[in-house]
Design a protein around this motif. Structure first.
Motif, mmCIF file in Angstrom:
data_model
loop_
_atom_site.group_PDB
_atom_site.id
_atom_site.type_symbol
_atom_site.label_atom_id
_atom_site.label_comp_id
_atom_site.label_asym_id
_atom_site.label_seq_id
_atom_site.Cartn_x
_atom_site.Cartn_y
_atom_site.Cartn_z
ATOM 1 N N GLU A 96 16.623 33.632 46.823
ATOM 2 C CA GLU A 96 15.322 34.306 46.847
ATOM 3 C C GLU A 96 15.249 35.437 47.875
ATOM 4 N N GLY A 97 15.825 35.205 49.071
ATOM 5 C CA GLY A 97 15.631 36.197 50.128
ATOM 6 C C GLY A 97 16.865 36.592 50.898
ATOM 7 N N ALA B 199 16.461 34.843 54.844
ATOM 8 C CA ALA B 199 15.570 33.724 54.509
ATOM 9 C C ALA B 199 15.999 32.437 55.208
#
Length: 171
Positions: free
Chosen positions: A109-110, A114
């Protein structure tokens, strides 16, 4: 008396399982001999392969903490490198599959950022009065508080009067 509703098995049972893993037995065989669910034995086997006998026997006593570099390396190996999760657990010494799955999700996701550690607790200045109020705002707030107090007192007086009238007494 507190009863733990999660299905936990004692150290003796895990010792027997570790001995059987050392002999080369599979999880189905171990589960059948010990009379426990195969899913529990599968998790034990992963832990045994990744952190060894001591890690399996000390399960549940402490939570392992992993550094930023370890998290990024393991997640990158699984997501970008195509490494199997069990292999990544063994290579990087990760005792449980759960954190590795979470790291992989966050990494997808990041990216690596993240996985960077975040400070614990509520951020400073995140309350209602984060910005200083102007004099006008303070006065408006005080007026609202006083109006609420007057309304409360009026309601209290009215209820007391109603109770007295029901009892047949004069105020």
């Amino acid at each position: 008396m507190h009863v733990d509703l999660r299905c936990r098995h004692d150290r003796k049972l895990r010792e027997l399982a570790a001995d059987m893993f050392a002999e080369g037995r599979g999880r189905g065989s171990v589960a059948k001999v010990l009379g426990i669910p195969e899913e529990a034995v599968r998790k034990w086997q992963q832990t045994y392969r990744s952190v060894g006998r001591d890690g399996l026997l000390n399960m549940g006593k402490t939570h392992a903490r992993y550094g930023f570099e370890t998290k990024v390396a393991a997640a990158s190996a699984v997501v970008d490198g195509g490494m199997a999760k069990a292999e990544a657990m063994a290579r990087y010494g990760i005792a449980s599959l759960s954190p590795l799955k979470q790291w992989c999700r966050l990494y997808r996701e990041g990216g690596a950022e993240a996985l960077r550690p975040r400070p614990k607790g509520r951020p400073r200045g995140s309350g209602a009065g984060a910005a200083p109020m102007t004099r006008e705002q303070e006065l408006e707030r005080e007026v609202r508080r006083l109006e609420a107090e007057v309304a409360y007192l009026k309601k209290s007086i009215a209820l007391k009067a109603e109770l007295r009238s029901r009892a047949g007494r004069r105020p």
